[in-house]
Design an enzyme around this catalytic site. Sequence first.
Site, PDB file in Angstrom:
ATOM      1  N   TYR A 190       0.826  -1.197   0.000  1.00 16.53           N
ATOM      2  CA  TYR A 190       0.000   0.000   0.000  1.00 16.53           C
ATOM      3  C   TYR A 190       0.862   1.250   0.000  1.00 16.53           C
ATOM      4  O   TYR A 190       2.003   1.255   0.450  1.00 16.53           O
ATOM      5  CB  TYR A 190      -0.919   0.026   1.229  1.00 16.53           C
ATOM      6  N   PHE A 192       1.974   9.525   4.126  1.00 11.76           N
ATOM      7  CA  PHE A 192       2.322   9.282   5.526  1.00 11.76           C
ATOM      8  C   PHE A 192       2.928   7.902   5.753  1.00 11.76           C
ATOM      9  O   PHE A 192       3.570   7.661   6.755  1.00 11.76           O
ATOM     10  CB  PHE A 192       1.104   9.480   6.445  1.00 11.76           C
ATOM     11  N   ASP A 193       2.771   6.972   4.791  1.00  8.44           N
ATOM     12  CA  ASP A 193       3.366   5.644   4.980  1.00  8.44           C
ATOM     13  C   ASP A 193       3.310   4.874   3.666  1.00  8.44           C
ATOM     14  O   ASP A 193       2.456   5.141   2.799  1.00  8.44           O
ATOM     15  CB  ASP A 193       2.621   4.867   6.069  1.00  8.44           C
ATOM     16  N   ILE A 212      -7.373  -0.807  11.376  1.00  7.92           N
ATOM     17  CA  ILE A 212      -8.401   0.204  11.609  1.00  7.92           C
ATOM     18  C   ILE A 212      -9.684  -0.287  10.925  1.00  7.92           C
ATOM     19  O   ILE A 212      -9.645  -1.019   9.933  1.00  7.92           O
ATOM     20  CB  ILE A 212      -7.969   1.587  11.081  1.00  7.92           C
ATOM     21  N   TYR A 218      -8.136   6.854  12.637  1.00  9.90           N
ATOM     22  CA  TYR A 218      -7.502   7.142  13.927  1.00  9.90           C
ATOM     23  C   TYR A 218      -8.216   8.251  14.706  1.00  9.90           C
ATOM     24  O   TYR A 218      -7.751   8.659  15.768  1.00  9.90           O
ATOM     25  CB  TYR A 218      -6.033   7.513  13.711  1.00  9.90           C
ATOM     26  N   PHE A 252      -5.755   5.003   0.911  1.00  3.07           N
ATOM     27  CA  PHE A 252      -4.823   3.893   0.700  1.00  3.07           C
ATOM     28  C   PHE A 252      -4.974   3.376  -0.724  1.00  3.07           C
ATOM     29  O   PHE A 252      -6.080   3.059  -1.167  1.00  3.07           O
ATOM     30  CB  PHE A 252      -5.120   2.747   1.663  1.00  3.07           C
TER      31      PHE A 252
END
Length: 515
Positions: free
Chosen positions: A115, A125-126, A145, A171, A188
């Site tokens: 992802y 962010f990731d 999540i 979150y 994502f």
Amino acid sequence: MYSKNGIFFSPFFHSSHDRGKAFISQVGLGRLITGMDRGLLGMCVNERRRITVPPHLAYGSIGTGGIIPPDAVLVYDVLLLDIWHPDDKVQIRTLSKPESCNRTTVASDFIRYHYNGTLLSGQAFDSSYSRNSTYDTYLGQGDLIKGMDEGLLGMCVGERRVIIVPPFLAYGESGHGTKVPPQATLVFEVLLADVFNPKDDLIVHVKEVPETCTRRTATGDYIRYHYNGTFQDGTAFDSSYQRNSTYNTYIGMGYVIQGMDKALHGLCMGEKRRIIIPPHMAYGENGVGKIIPGSAVLVFDIHVIDFHNPKDPVEIKITHKPQQCDLTSEADDLIQYRYNCSLMDGTLLYSSDQYDSPSTTTLGTNSVILGLEEGLSGMCVGERREVIIPPHWAHGENGAAGVPKSAVLFFELELVDLQKGVPQGYMFVWLGDGPDPLFPAMDLNGDKKVPLEEFSDFIMLQVKEGKGRLRPGVDTDSIIKDMFNNQDVNKDGKIVEEELKPASEEPQQASKDEL
């Protein structure tokens, strides 16, 4: 700060940048000044606006907190970073999907996926790609999540999706670490690499089976097969073809992973199968070094070249036999034969057609492999056979030049010529009782002495009349001369009765030293 024509100009009074934190609020519920409530309507994420708010839509004639004076016109430079509604759901957009999809993800499956994660504004962010490792987890068990648990359902291996998760399914008010701010919508882009369920068993797809299959693999058999190994997304991790060498192993004895050991049962020679092995029947959670990641489903496309059992005999099938068959090959016979030698998949290794004449051998002299010796025995001239020779009757575990290790060999044989032989160590044998007494029969002219020429005439007469046989495949004159020299004790060029050695205990046979 000063006033001009009823308009107040103010220096810079507030900035979310200074706080390092975006401003978060609901629009249209009276939580903002009226001018901002109106000015933010209709904005897109990443849109920039300058919103000028007159005092009566801001803080009016009172101002606020000593920062904003009465009757101040407020000017806001706004960048919209995120937007969501309490009624929002997870949004899923399929980017690509394999043509074939036999299975989709369900709750309780274990999945591996790549992802890229960004905020709604596009800020990353990731990413699993940056770690060069998939994200591996159970689905629908609260390990993710809530929005991802929902967004990953119903995916095929190889499918790409964009999953947009509102903050209350991500979150929420807390955010996550320093990269996911509070109340952030997460985006994502997902590629599903693998899926299995802990209850999964081996999956076998039969792709090709030979028309004839008289025998199938069983525990204890030794098998040679080619394979291509891939993950479920098609990424290759190994191939026997690249090494130009089959994979060889015993079946059902724990020499290969559990799933493969099970899948190798019940196969025909030449059969092709696709075998899908869940990780708990392969390399489990640990994988193998950098080659096979943990919890990977393995896909093998295999082609069975041959198999045998260490107890297998030589298999002989007569494909043609002459109507008249009075004489058959046996030990000590000199034979000529044609042959084709192949692997069981039809790969031709050797052929007598490559030479000017058929092959020649004397049976029983270990001149050919044991299995071929067996296959050539008991044949008539003109007879044809198909002979299957397991490796312990052929070249064994080491193979030979051009012959792979532990290969089963397939011979097509035709006996072209047969000359009956004599036992090892003998040059001549009687085919019945020899003359008694012997010397007068040898002394053709009755002069009590037998020179080489007379001795040769005598031996050839026995052969012609079918009373004796010389060793085939050896020069006749040389054999007869050796026999004569063995009898000519004093080496004077003739044999007399006193020199003639007595017959052996087996009167029908004569060696180099006896006649």
